[in-house]
Scaffold this active site. Structure first.
Site, PDB file in Angstrom:
ATOM      1  N   LYS A  99      15.406   0.661  31.263  1.00  0.00           N
ATOM      2  CA  LYS A  99      15.527  -0.663  31.882  1.00  0.00           C
ATOM      3  C   LYS A  99      15.046  -1.741  30.912  1.00  0.00           C
ATOM      4  O   LYS A  99      14.382  -1.432  29.910  1.00  0.00           O
ATOM      5  CB  LYS A  99      14.742  -0.688  33.192  1.00  0.00           C
ATOM      6  CG  LYS A  99      13.248  -0.502  33.018  1.00  0.00           C
ATOM      7  CD  LYS A  99      12.563  -0.229  34.353  1.00  0.00           C
ATOM      8  CE  LYS A  99      11.063  -0.123  34.167  1.00  0.00           C
ATOM      9  NZ  LYS A  99      10.396   0.451  35.343  1.00  0.00           N
ATOM     10  N   ARG A 110       7.058  -1.761  47.513  1.00  0.00           N
ATOM     11  CA  ARG A 110       7.878  -2.594  46.633  1.00  0.00           C
ATOM     12  C   ARG A 110       9.341  -2.274  46.908  1.00  0.00           C
ATOM     13  O   ARG A 110      10.087  -3.089  47.407  1.00  0.00           O
ATOM     14  CB  ARG A 110       7.473  -2.279  45.196  1.00  0.00           C
ATOM     15  CG  ARG A 110       8.078  -3.129  44.141  1.00  0.00           C
ATOM     16  CD  ARG A 110       7.600  -2.732  42.753  1.00  0.00           C
ATOM     17  NE  ARG A 110       8.136  -1.443  42.316  1.00  0.00           N
ATOM     18  CZ  ARG A 110       8.071  -0.983  41.076  1.00  0.00           C
ATOM     19  NH1 ARG A 110       7.460  -1.688  40.146  1.00  0.00           N
ATOM     20  NH2 ARG A 110       8.573   0.190  40.749  1.00  0.00           N
ATOM     21  N   TYR A 141      -4.442 -26.167  16.217  1.00  0.00           N
ATOM     22  CA  TYR A 141      -4.702 -27.065  17.345  1.00  0.00           C
ATOM     23  C   TYR A 141      -6.129 -26.910  17.852  1.00  0.00           C
ATOM     24  O   TYR A 141      -6.638 -25.796  17.968  1.00  0.00           O
ATOM     25  CB  TYR A 141      -3.742 -26.756  18.497  1.00  0.00           C
ATOM     26  CG  TYR A 141      -2.325 -27.220  18.249  1.00  0.00           C
ATOM     27  CD1 TYR A 141      -2.030 -28.573  18.076  1.00  0.00           C
ATOM     28  CD2 TYR A 141      -1.283 -26.310  18.204  1.00  0.00           C
ATOM     29  CE1 TYR A 141      -0.727 -28.999  17.853  1.00  0.00           C
ATOM     30  CE2 TYR A 141       0.027 -26.721  17.985  1.00  0.00           C
ATOM     31  CZ  TYR A 141       0.296 -28.074  17.812  1.00  0.00           C
ATOM     32  OH  TYR A 141       1.573 -28.487  17.594  1.00  0.00           O
ATOM     33  N   MET A 183       3.459 -22.682  18.659  1.00  0.00           N
ATOM     34  CA  MET A 183       4.726 -22.246  19.243  1.00  0.00           C
ATOM     35  C   MET A 183       5.519 -21.349  18.285  1.00  0.00           C
ATOM     36  O   MET A 183       6.024 -20.306  18.681  1.00  0.00           O
ATOM     37  CB  MET A 183       5.569 -23.472  19.617  1.00  0.00           C
ATOM     38  CG  MET A 183       6.817 -23.135  20.404  1.00  0.00           C
ATOM     39  SD  MET A 183       7.782 -24.609  20.785  1.00  0.00           S
ATOM     40  CE  MET A 183       6.696 -25.440  21.946  1.00  0.00           C
TER      41      MET A 183
HETATM   42  C1  LIG Z   1       9.719   1.643  34.991  1.00  0.00           C
HETATM   43  C2  LIG Z   1       9.764   2.853  35.847  1.00  0.00           C
HETATM   44  C3  LIG Z   1       9.512   4.114  35.298  1.00  0.00           C
HETATM   45  C4  LIG Z   1       9.024   4.287  33.874  1.00  0.00           C
HETATM   46  O1  LIG Z   1       7.685   3.903  33.823  1.00  0.00           O
HETATM   47  P1  LIG Z   1       6.799   4.043  32.472  1.00  0.00           P
HETATM   48  O2  LIG Z   1       5.445   3.712  32.931  1.00  0.00           O
HETATM   49  O3  LIG Z   1       7.366   3.065  31.513  1.00  0.00           O
HETATM   50  O4  LIG Z   1       6.954   5.433  32.005  1.00  0.00           O
HETATM   51  C5  LIG Z   1       9.677   5.210  36.106  1.00  0.00           C
HETATM   52  N1  LIG Z   1      10.062   5.087  37.399  1.00  0.00           N
HETATM   53  C6  LIG Z   1      10.294   3.868  37.962  1.00  0.00           C
HETATM   54  C7  LIG Z   1      10.689   3.803  39.392  1.00  0.00           C
HETATM   55  C8  LIG Z   1      10.144   2.727  37.207  1.00  0.00           C
HETATM   56  O5  LIG Z   1      10.348   1.528  37.765  1.00  0.00           O
END
Ligand SMILES: *Cc1c(COP(=O)(O)O)cnc(C)c1O
Length: 370
Positions: free
Chosen positions: A40, A138, A260, A308
């Site tokens: 992801k 969630r 800064y 920045m």
């Molecule tokens: C992001 C996620 C993972 C992976 O988590 P890591 O901590 O990066 O290994 C696994 N399962 C779900 C549902 C996630 O949202």
């Protein structure tokens, strides 16, 4: 005269071979359970298609994305047998998911019903993952919906249930009783789905022990070199290296205010180097006066506020020949810096990592694809 320094020379170097070895190590730890790859957020910023190709070559058959848009691109580099799961659920038109051979993670009873309807309409069994909430509040079926589904198993009949999953809220804190509580709730929920495969652990969950592995684990962060066991040493190989070139060097006397608000004043005559990297590039502003970078094997402190687009290093400890305009500086490298810098900045390595990929020229090393 020095050659002009291309500011866009800053880059995020991604070692696909190290990444692949990390995945293989995790896969080896959990065998005979299967190891997926979580890609992801464009593989945590490192490039989902490149990463997925490398993992697929190493034997990974299941990939997780957050949303359907990125998933379609991923599908084009994977063979048809590889599975791509959409964690955020049935939020796209059901037809689009089915057409792209994407498998939704069904996060509530309404999604189960809609996906089953789509299967009936298309007159084929559609793959599905069922997400049971055991403590995140969630996504996933809340307990009451899980109970209703358990009482009406025919709702799942048109679907090919790949597995039932849940997600741990405290996996990186092995002492947390919540890990045991969620495990117990998950095992209990699994009794309602006899014969179904189960998946619970993310990266850190793998290190909680075999009881958490079930049939499939879902690591992301550890594959990318982050530390899945924050209370101990990082067992993973480093994958990223963030580097930039010095664009200006100055000799300054003691008492010089830097950046800064002048939050740093030189204590002695020294040399300062300016890098074309700032908080707009994903380097946390909170790291002003709190971080170091590396020039070769020498650590150099980051001094003054991060701007920045710029930051300043005190390079007074280095011979002139080793640090001049054009010299490469490593801002993140090795096994500990990602997690360490994130901690100093008051965040986690996940956030730091995902803030980098879109802002730097990415350079992939190794891997199986050109
Ligand atoms: C992001 C996620 C993972 C992976 O988590 P890591 O901590 O990066 O290994 C696994 N399962 C779900 C549902 C996630 O949202």
């Amino acid at each position: 005269m020095t050659d002009p320094i291309d500011v866009s020379a800053s880059r995020l170097v991604i070692d696909l071979d190290a990444l692949t070895r990390n995945w293989q190590a995790l896969a080896g730890m959990v065998r005979p359970a299967e190891c997926a790859g979580v890609v992801k957020a464009d593989a945590y910023g490192l490039g989902a298609t490149r990463v997925a190709q490398s993992l697929a070559h190493a034997g990974c058959r299941r990939f997780f994305v957050a949303n359907p848009d990125g998933a379609a691109a991923l599908r084009t580099v994977l063979d048809d047998a590889a599975r791509v799961y959409v964690l955020n659920g049935l939020i796209a038109a059901t037809g689009d998911l089915a057409a792209h051979n994407l498998v939704p993670v069904l996060n509530d009873l309404g999604q189960v019903v809609r996906w089953a309807d789509a299967a009936r309409r298309l007159e084929r069994r559609l793959g599905a993952v069922l997400h049971i909430d055991t403590g995140m509040a969630r996504l996933g079926l809340p307990p009451a919906e899980t109970a209703r589904l358990a009482a009406s198993p025919e709702l799942l009949a048109p679907l090919d249930l790949h597995f039932v999953m849940s997600h741990l809220s405290c996996a990186s804190e092995p002492e947390e009783a919540e890990n045991h509580r969620q495990l117990k709730l998950f095992r209990h929920a699994m009794r309602s789905f006899p014969g179904a495969s189960a998946s619970l652990a993310n990266s850190s969950g793998i290190f909680l022990g075999e009881a958490w592995h079930h049939d499939l684990v879902r690591p992301g962060y550890a594959v990318y070199g982050g530390n899945p066991t924050p209370s101990g040493a990082n067992p993973m190989e480093p994958v990223i290296r963030l580097k930039a070139r010095i664009i200006q060097v100055r000799e300054v006397p003691a008492g010089t205010r830097v950046g800064y608000s002048g939050t740093y004043t030189t204590k002695r005559a020294t040399r300062l180097a300016t890098l074309p990297v700032g908080y707009a590039d994903g380097y946390p502003r909170a790291l002003g006066n709190l971080a170091h970078a590396f020039i070769g094997d020498r650590a150099v402190p980051v001094v003054g506020h991060i701007s920045m687009d710029l930051m300043t290093l005190d390079i007074g400890g280095l011979p002139e020949a080793r640090a001049h305009v054009g010299t490469w500086v490593d801002l993140i490298r090795g096994r500990t810096m990602l997690d360490d810098l994130a901690g100093r900045a008051g965040t986690i390595g996940y956030e730091l990592l995902t803030s980098l990929g879109a802002r730097y020229a990415r350079q992939w090393l190794g891997g199986t694809c050109g």
